[in-house]
Motif scaffolding. Structure first.
Motif, mmCIF file in Angstrom:
data_model
loop_
_atom_site.group_PDB
_atom_site.id
_atom_site.type_symbol
_atom_site.label_atom_id
_atom_site.label_comp_id
_atom_site.label_asym_id
_atom_site.label_seq_id
_atom_site.Cartn_x
_atom_site.Cartn_y
_atom_site.Cartn_z
ATOM 1 N N MET A 1 51.254 36.945 57.297
ATOM 2 C CA MET A 1 50.157 37.397 56.457
ATOM 3 C C MET A 1 50.255 36.676 55.111
ATOM 4 N N ARG A 2 49.129 36.226 54.639
ATOM 5 C CA ARG A 2 49.110 35.516 53.362
ATOM 6 C C ARG A 2 49.423 36.463 52.214
ATOM 7 N N ARG A 3 49.969 35.894 51.167
ATOM 8 C CA ARG A 3 50.362 36.687 50.002
ATOM 9 C C ARG A 3 49.174 37.427 49.393
ATOM 10 N N SER A 4 48.028 36.753 49.266
ATOM 11 C CA SER A 4 46.857 37.398 48.663
ATOM 12 C C SER A 4 46.363 38.570 49.509
ATOM 13 N N ALA A 5 46.465 38.471 50.818
ATOM 14 C CA ALA A 5 46.049 39.571 51.692
ATOM 15 C C ALA A 5 46.975 40.766 51.504
ATOM 16 N N ARG A 6 48.256 40.513 51.363
ATOM 17 C CA ARG A 6 49.207 41.607 51.124
ATOM 18 C C ARG A 6 48.931 42.279 49.783
ATOM 19 N N LEU A 7 48.609 41.486 48.779
ATOM 20 C CA LEU A 7 48.322 42.040 47.460
ATOM 21 C C LEU A 7 47.062 42.898 47.503
ATOM 22 N N ARG A 8 46.017 42.429 48.183
ATOM 23 C CA ARG A 8 44.773 43.202 48.294
ATOM 24 C C ARG A 8 45.009 44.559 48.934
ATOM 25 N N ARG A 9 45.932 44.650 49.863
ATOM 26 C CA ARG A 9 46.234 45.936 50.508
ATOM 27 C C ARG A 9 46.856 46.915 49.526
ATOM 28 N N ARG A 10 47.470 46.427 48.474
ATOM 29 C CA ARG A 10 48.137 47.277 47.490
ATOM 30 C C ARG A 10 47.193 47.742 46.382
ATOM 31 N N ILE A 11 45.983 47.190 46.332
ATOM 32 C CA ILE A 11 45.023 47.472 45.265
ATOM 33 C C ILE A 11 44.035 48.546 45.723
ATOM 34 N N THR A 12 43.759 49.508 44.845
ATOM 35 C CA THR A 12 42.764 50.551 45.095
ATOM 36 C C THR A 12 41.788 50.557 43.927
ATOM 37 N N SER A 13 40.496 50.469 44.221
ATOM 38 C CA SER A 13 39.464 50.429 43.181
ATOM 39 C C SER A 13 38.764 51.774 43.064
ATOM 40 N N PHE A 14 38.427 52.128 41.834
ATOM 41 C CA PHE A 14 37.686 53.354 41.550
ATOM 42 C C PHE A 14 36.510 53.022 40.646
ATOM 43 N N PHE A 15 35.381 53.613 40.937
ATOM 44 C CA PHE A 15 34.169 53.482 40.134
ATOM 45 C C PHE A 15 34.216 54.510 39.010
ATOM 46 N N PHE A 16 33.740 54.142 37.824
ATOM 47 C CA PHE A 16 33.620 55.112 36.731
ATOM 48 C C PHE A 16 32.341 54.818 35.953
ATOM 49 N N SER A 17 31.810 55.847 35.300
ATOM 50 C CA SER A 17 30.584 55.683 34.510
ATOM 51 C C SER A 17 30.532 56.751 33.426
ATOM 52 N N LYS A 18 29.463 56.677 32.642
ATOM 53 C CA LYS A 18 29.195 57.651 31.577
ATOM 54 C C LYS A 18 30.330 57.717 30.560
ATOM 55 N N PHE A 19 30.728 56.575 30.059
ATOM 56 C CA PHE A 19 31.716 56.542 28.992
ATOM 57 C C PHE A 19 31.026 55.988 27.743
ATOM 58 N N PRO A 20 31.576 56.244 26.570
ATOM 59 C CA PRO A 20 30.916 55.828 25.324
ATOM 60 C C PRO A 20 30.683 54.310 25.247
ATOM 61 N N ASP A 21 29.546 53.925 24.693
ATOM 62 C CA ASP A 21 29.183 52.515 24.549
ATOM 63 C C ASP A 21 30.228 51.709 23.787
#
Length: 66
Positions: A1-21
């Protein structure tokens, strides 16, 4: 498995909104760092259809999201 693919498996993204300008990436980094290891933050230049600012925070090695 490529290094970048292994790294992507370790990353979790979260959406956020409604924070001060006036908040910038640095402010949000400090806030989100309380909840885990922040890998990166993206703040959209445009607002959503409800005119809210939004973005995504990426954490590395998230074990529990409950």
């Amino acid at each position: 498995m490529r290094r970048s693919a292994r790294l992507r498996r370790r990353i979790t993204s979260f959406f956020f909104s409604k924070f001060p300008d006036e908040y910038c990436e640095e402010n949000l980094w400090k806030i989100f760092s309380k909840y885990g290891k922040v890998w990166g933050i993206f703040i959209a230049k445009r607002k959503d259809k409800w005119r809210n600012i939004y973005g995504f925070v990426r954490f590395i090695d998230v074990n529990n999201v409950a």
